[in-house]
Motif scaffolding. Structure first.
Motif, PDB file in Angstrom:
ATOM      1  N   LEU A 318       0.986  -1.279   0.084  1.00 50.67           N
ATOM      2  CA  LEU A 318      -0.045  -0.014   0.021  1.00 50.67           C
ATOM      3  C   LEU A 318       0.941   1.030   0.005  1.00 50.67           C
ATOM      4  O   LEU A 318       1.739   1.450   0.824  1.00 50.67           O
ATOM      5  N   ASP A 319       0.623   2.225  -0.931  1.00 56.39           N
ATOM      6  CA  ASP A 319       1.184   3.435  -0.650  1.00 56.39           C
ATOM      7  C   ASP A 319       0.344   4.511   0.120  1.00 56.39           C
ATOM      8  O   ASP A 319      -0.656   5.024  -0.250  1.00 56.39           O
ATOM      9  N   LEU A 320       0.986   4.674   1.091  1.00 61.23           N
ATOM     10  CA  LEU A 320      -0.068   5.703   2.364  1.00 61.23           C
ATOM     11  C   LEU A 320       0.644   7.048   2.255  1.00 61.23           C
ATOM     12  O   LEU A 320       1.883   7.218   2.313  1.00 61.23           O
ATOM     13  N   PRO A 321      -0.347   7.975   2.146  1.00 55.88           N
ATOM     14  CA  PRO A 321       0.330   9.449   2.051  1.00 55.88           C
ATOM     15  C   PRO A 321       0.730   9.627   3.732  1.00 55.88           C
ATOM     16  O   PRO A 321       0.430   9.021   4.481  1.00 55.88           O
ATOM     17  N   THR A 322       1.933  10.550   3.565  1.00 50.93           N
ATOM     18  CA  THR A 322       2.777  10.910   4.622  1.00 50.93           C
ATOM     19  C   THR A 322       1.517  11.141   5.774  1.00 50.93           C
ATOM     20  O   THR A 322       1.748  11.049   6.932  1.00 50.93           O
ATOM     21  N   ARG A 323       0.761  12.196   5.529  1.00 50.84           N
ATOM     22  CA  ARG A 323      -0.268  12.600   6.551  1.00 50.84           C
ATOM     23  C   ARG A 323      -0.888  11.756   7.101  1.00 50.84           C
ATOM     24  O   ARG A 323      -1.392  11.654   8.253  1.00 50.84           O
ATOM     25  N   LEU A 324      -1.428  10.548   6.457  1.00 54.00           N
ATOM     26  CA  LEU A 324      -2.086   9.386   6.952  1.00 54.00           C
ATOM     27  C   LEU A 324      -1.238   8.614   8.042  1.00 54.00           C
ATOM     28  O   LEU A 324      -1.539   8.307   8.976  1.00 54.00           O
ATOM     29  N   THR A 325       0.068   8.463   7.635  1.00 58.06           N
ATOM     30  CA  THR A 325       1.054   7.781   8.586  1.00 58.06           C
ATOM     31  C   THR A 325       1.333   8.390   9.868  1.00 58.06           C
ATOM     32  O   THR A 325       1.407   7.749  10.874  1.00 58.06           O
ATOM     33  N   ARG A 326       1.173   9.784   9.781  1.00 53.71           N
ATOM     34  CA  ARG A 326       1.559  10.417  11.036  1.00 53.71           C
ATOM     35  C   ARG A 326       0.439  10.310  12.120  1.00 53.71           C
ATOM     36  O   ARG A 326       0.528  10.649  13.327  1.00 53.71           O
ATOM     37  N   VAL A 327      -0.826   9.762  11.584  1.00 53.54           N
ATOM     38  CA  VAL A 327      -1.886   9.661  12.611  1.00 53.54           C
ATOM     39  C   VAL A 327      -2.385   8.302  13.042  1.00 53.54           C
ATOM     40  O   VAL A 327      -3.246   8.166  13.926  1.00 53.54           O
ATOM     41  N   LEU A 328      -1.414   7.392  12.454  1.00 55.94           N
ATOM     42  CA  LEU A 328      -1.698   6.023  12.711  1.00 55.94           C
ATOM     43  C   LEU A 328      -1.713   5.606  13.952  1.00 55.94           C
ATOM     44  O   LEU A 328      -2.407   4.698  14.813  1.00 55.94           O
ATOM     45  N   SER A 329      -0.631   6.453  14.901  1.00 58.48           N
ATOM     46  CA  SER A 329      -0.379   5.848  16.353  1.00 58.48           C
ATOM     47  C   SER A 329      -1.653   6.348  17.031  1.00 58.48           C
ATOM     48  O   SER A 329      -1.624   5.887  18.272  1.00 58.48           O
ATOM     49  N   TYR A 330      -2.450   7.104  16.467  1.00 62.72           N
ATOM     50  CA  TYR A 330      -3.686   7.502  17.306  1.00 62.72           C
ATOM     51  C   TYR A 330      -4.721   6.208  17.630  1.00 62.72           C
ATOM     52  O   TYR A 330      -5.341   5.949  18.557  1.00 62.72           O
ATOM     53  N   PHE A 331      -4.474   5.059  16.782  1.00 61.53           N
ATOM     54  CA  PHE A 331      -5.308   3.683  16.961  1.00 61.53           C
ATOM     55  C   PHE A 331      -4.193   3.005  17.969  1.00 61.53           C
ATOM     56  O   PHE A 331      -3.504   2.299  17.554  1.00 61.53           O
ATOM     57  N   ASP A 332      -4.633   3.309  19.253  1.00 61.30           N
ATOM     58  CA  ASP A 332      -3.856   2.565  20.090  1.00 61.30           C
ATOM     59  C   ASP A 332      -4.774   1.727  21.129  1.00 61.30           C
ATOM     60  O   ASP A 332      -4.095   1.311  22.471  1.00 61.30           O
ATOM     61  N   GLY A 333      -5.939   1.110  20.645  1.00 62.65           N
ATOM     62  CA  GLY A 333      -6.484   0.331  21.594  1.00 62.65           C
ATOM     63  C   GLY A 333      -7.695   0.968  21.888  1.00 62.65           C
ATOM     64  O   GLY A 333      -8.639   0.308  22.377  1.00 62.65           O
ATOM     65  N   ARG A 334      -8.057   2.337  21.423  1.00 64.90           N
ATOM     66  CA  ARG A 334      -9.104   2.838  22.113  1.00 64.90           C
ATOM     67  C   ARG A 334     -10.241   2.406  21.004  1.00 64.90           C
ATOM     68  O   ARG A 334      -9.993   2.056  19.961  1.00 64.90           O
ATOM     69  N   PRO A 335     -11.601   2.839  21.383  1.00 68.78           N
ATOM     70  CA  PRO A 335     -12.630   2.421  20.264  1.00 68.78           C
ATOM     71  C   PRO A 335     -12.367   3.166  18.973  1.00 68.78           C
ATOM     72  O   PRO A 335     -12.068   4.386  18.937  1.00 68.78           O
ATOM     73  N   THR A 336     -12.771   2.629  18.024  1.00 68.94           N
ATOM     74  CA  THR A 336     -12.318   2.882  16.601  1.00 68.94           C
ATOM     75  C   THR A 336     -12.951   4.338  16.329  1.00 68.94           C
ATOM     76  O   THR A 336     -12.416   5.331  15.864  1.00 68.94           O
ATOM     77  N   GLN A 337     -14.313   4.359  16.636  1.00 64.05           N
ATOM     78  CA  GLN A 337     -15.000   5.805  16.213  1.00 64.05           C
ATOM     79  C   GLN A 337     -14.473   6.817  17.179  1.00 64.05           C
ATOM     80  O   GLN A 337     -14.132   7.931  16.583  1.00 64.05           O
ATOM     81  N   SER A 338     -14.084   6.555  18.397  1.00 64.63           N
ATOM     82  CA  SER A 338     -13.526   7.557  19.210  1.00 64.63           C
ATOM     83  C   SER A 338     -12.211   7.966  18.677  1.00 64.63           C
ATOM     84  O   SER A 338     -11.743   9.157  18.576  1.00 64.63           O
ATOM     85  N   VAL A 339     -11.490   7.300  18.254  1.00 62.45           N
ATOM     86  CA  VAL A 339     -10.119   7.470  17.569  1.00 62.45           C
ATOM     87  C   VAL A 339     -10.352   8.413  16.367  1.00 62.45           C
ATOM     88  O   VAL A 339      -9.796   9.438  16.170  1.00 62.45           O
ATOM     89  N   MET A 340     -11.248   7.945  15.454  1.00 63.30           N
ATOM     90  CA  MET A 340     -11.618   8.673  14.136  1.00 63.30           C
ATOM     91  C   MET A 340     -11.908  10.378  14.665  1.00 63.30           C
ATOM     92  O   MET A 340     -11.495  11.144  13.886  1.00 63.30           O
ATOM     93  N   GLU A 341     -12.645  10.303  15.605  1.00 67.48           N
ATOM     94  CA  GLU A 341     -13.307  11.652  16.136  1.00 67.48           C
ATOM     95  C   GLU A 341     -12.021  12.455  16.757  1.00 67.48           C
ATOM     96  O   GLU A 341     -12.097  13.746  16.606  1.00 67.48           O
ATOM     97  N   ALA A 342     -11.246  11.793  17.428  1.00 67.61           N
ATOM     98  CA  ALA A 342      -9.820  12.421  18.080  1.00 67.61           C
ATOM     99  C   ALA A 342      -9.200  13.070  16.783  1.00 67.61           C
ATOM    100  O   ALA A 342      -8.387  14.159  16.982  1.00 67.61           O
ATOM    101  N   ILE A 343      -8.760  12.290  15.708  1.00 67.18           N
ATOM    102  CA  ILE A 343      -7.871  12.649  14.671  1.00 67.18           C
ATOM    103  C   ILE A 343      -8.597  13.985  13.950  1.00 67.18           C
ATOM    104  O   ILE A 343      -7.838  14.837  13.484  1.00 67.18           O
ATOM    105  N   LYS A 344      -9.934  14.001  13.850  1.00 66.74           N
ATOM    106  CA  LYS A 344     -10.612  14.975  13.146  1.00 66.74           C
ATOM    107  C   LYS A 344     -10.424  16.140  14.046  1.00 66.74           C
ATOM    108  O   LYS A 344     -10.218  17.337  13.554  1.00 66.74           O
TER     109      LYS A 344
END
Length: 377
Positions: A318-344
Motif C-alpha cells: 500500500l502507498d500511504l500518504p505521509t499525512r495518514l502515516t502520522r496519525v496511525l499512532s492514534y489507533f492505540d486500542g481505544r474504540p475505533t469511532q473515538s479515535v476517528m473523532e480524535a484525529i478529526k
C-alpha cells in the motif's frame, strides 16, 4: 410477446463446475478480485529492467511457473470441451497424456523431477523462472492459460492482490483448502467407480511405511522417460483408453450437486465448508473492528509525500500518504469511532469509514483487545 430482458447474472471468478457448487454452498456471488488483472498482469513492470525490483514478475511467465495437479474429472472436461477457444489448451492436455509422464487414472500430476526442482527453488524464482513454466501456458497475446475454463483449485483460487487485502486472502486460502479436498476425494471416487481391478488400486494407493521415503526418483524418471510396463499396469483395463477414462470421470462428476459432493467427501469437507462460509461472511461484511491498533509494517520505500508499506503480503503493498502515516499512532486500542473523532478534532483530518476499513483489511491496523473497564482487576 414481452420484450422484457432477463436480469444479467454476475459472472463468477471460478471455473463453471466449481462456480455452480459454491453458488449452492454460499447462496451469493463471490466478488471478483479486480486488482489481480491476469490479462494485463499487475505484477509485470513496464520498466526496462524489472529485475532490480523485487515486486515484479517476468512478463514471459507471469505467475504460471507452477504445474498444478489436474484431477481426472477436470482432465475429462478439458478433453470433452469442443470450444474453439479451448483448442490449444486441449492439445496441451493431449500432449501430456501422450507423453505418459505423471499420467495416472487419478489425473495429470506434477512430474517428479519438476516437483523436486520446484521444492528446492528459491522463493524469488516464482513468477520469474522460464524453466518452471506450466505446459498449459500460451505465450501469444501477452500470455494466457490454455485450460483456464476448467482450471484446478490451486489456479482458480490464487491471486497476487486482493481488493480486501488480508480478508480476501484468507477467504481464497480457505476456498483452496476446500476445493483441494474436493478434488482429492472426487478423483478417488471416480477411480473407485471406474476401476474394479484390485491390483491397479494397489498400485495407485500403495501402503507407505513410516520410515520409507515418500518418493524416490529412478534413472528413467530423472531422464524424463516412462516405465512402459508399469504405466500399462497402473492403467489396467483402461490402458490405451486414457481419454475415454477421463471423459467418463467427467460425466460422473458433472452430475453432482454440492450436497452430493459433500456426501462423497465426508466429514473433512463438512469442516472446511464451515470455514469457507465463515471466511465468506467476513469478506462480505462492511463492519469495522470496534477496537484497532497499528499492525506490523515493512517499509519498502519512503518519499516526502508517501510511504510504500507491505503488511500481509509483499506482493500487495500500500502507498500511504505521509499525512495518514502520522496519525496511525492514534489507533492505540481505544474504540475505533473515538479515535476517528480524535484525529478529526486534533489533526483536522477526516478519515472515512471506507478508508479505515481498508487499513484494517490490509492489516495496517489490526484488531486489539478492548480496554478493561475500571475496577475490573
Amino acid at each position: 410477446m414481452s420484450t422484457k430482458q432477463l436480469p444479467v447474472l454476475p459472472v463468477s471468478p471460478l471455473p463453471p463446475l466449481y462456480a455452480a457448487w459454491m453458488d449452492q454452498l454460499l447462496g451469493g456471488r463471490i466478488p471478483e478480485e479486480t486488482d489481480a488483472t491476469c490479462n494485463d498482469c499487475a505484477m509485470c513492470s513496464s520498466d526496462s529492467n524489472p529485475q532490480d525490483l523485487q515486486l515484479f514478475y517476468n512478463p514471459d511467465t507471469k505467475c504460471c511457473t507452477y504445474i498444478p495437479l489436474l484431477p481426472n474429472f477436470l482432465v475429462g472436461r478439458m478433453l470433452s470441451d469442443d470450444d474453439p477457444g479451448m483448442a490449444r489448451g486441449r492439445q496441451s492436455v493431449e500432449d501430456r497424456i501422450r507423453a505418459r509422464r505423471a499420467v495416472t487414472p487419478l489425473g495429470l500430476e506434477m512430474p517428479p523431477p519438476y516437483h523436486l526442482i520446484y521444492g528446492h527453488a528459491a522463493e524469488k524464482t516464482f513468477g520469474r523462472s522460464e524453466s518452471l513454466l506450466c505446459p498449459h501456458y500460451l505465450p501469444e497475446n501477452g500470455g494466457s492459460c490454455g485450460v483456464w475454463k476448467h482450471r484446478a483449485s490451486v489456479c482458480a483460487t490464487w491471486h497476487c492482490k486482493f481488493v480486501r487485502g488480508a480478508v480476501g486472502e484468507k477467504f481464497w486460502q480457505s476456498l483452496l483448502q476446500l476445493l483441494g479436498l474436493v478434488e482429492r476425494s472426487l478423483s478417488r471416487w471416480c477411480v473407485f467407480n471406474l476401476e474394479a481391478d484390485v491390483e491397479v488400486l494397489r498400485l495407485l494407493f500403495p501402503l507407505r511405511g513410516v520410515l520409507r521415503a515418500d518418493q524416490q526418483l529412478d534413472s528413467l524418471t530423472l531422464d524424463g522417460k516412462v516405465d512402459d510396463r508399469f504405466y500399462e499396469r497402473v492403467w489396467g483395463k483402461w490402458f490405451g483408453r486414457e481419454h475415454e477414462f477421463y471423459k467418463q470421470a467427467a460425466l460422473l462428476v458433472n452430475g453432482l450437486d454440492w450436497p452430493g459432493v459433500v456426501s462423497i467427501g465426508g466429514t473433512e469437507i463438512k469442516i472446511h465448508e464451515l470455514l469457507v462460509r465463515d471466511a465468506y461472511s467476513q469478506l462480505m461484511s462492511p463492519e469495522l473492528p470496534p477496537v484497532l491498533k497499528v499492525g506490523k509494517l515493512s517499509v519498502l520505500s519512503m518519499g516526502r509525500e508517501s510511504t510504500l508499506v507491505a503488511t500481509y503480503s509483499v506482493l500487495d503493498p500500500l502507498d500511504l500518504p505521509t499525512r495518514l502515516t502520522r496519525v496511525l499512532s492514534y489507533f492505540d486500542g481505544r474504540p475505533t469511532q473515538s479515535v476517528m473523532e480524535a484525529i478529526k478534532a486534533q489533526e483536522g483530518i477526516t478519515l472515512s469509514t471506507e478508508l479505515v476499513r481498508k487499513l484494517a483489511d490490509f492489516e495496517v491496523l489490526v484488531p486489539a483487545e478492548p480496554p478493561a473497564p475500571p475496577g475490573s482487576n
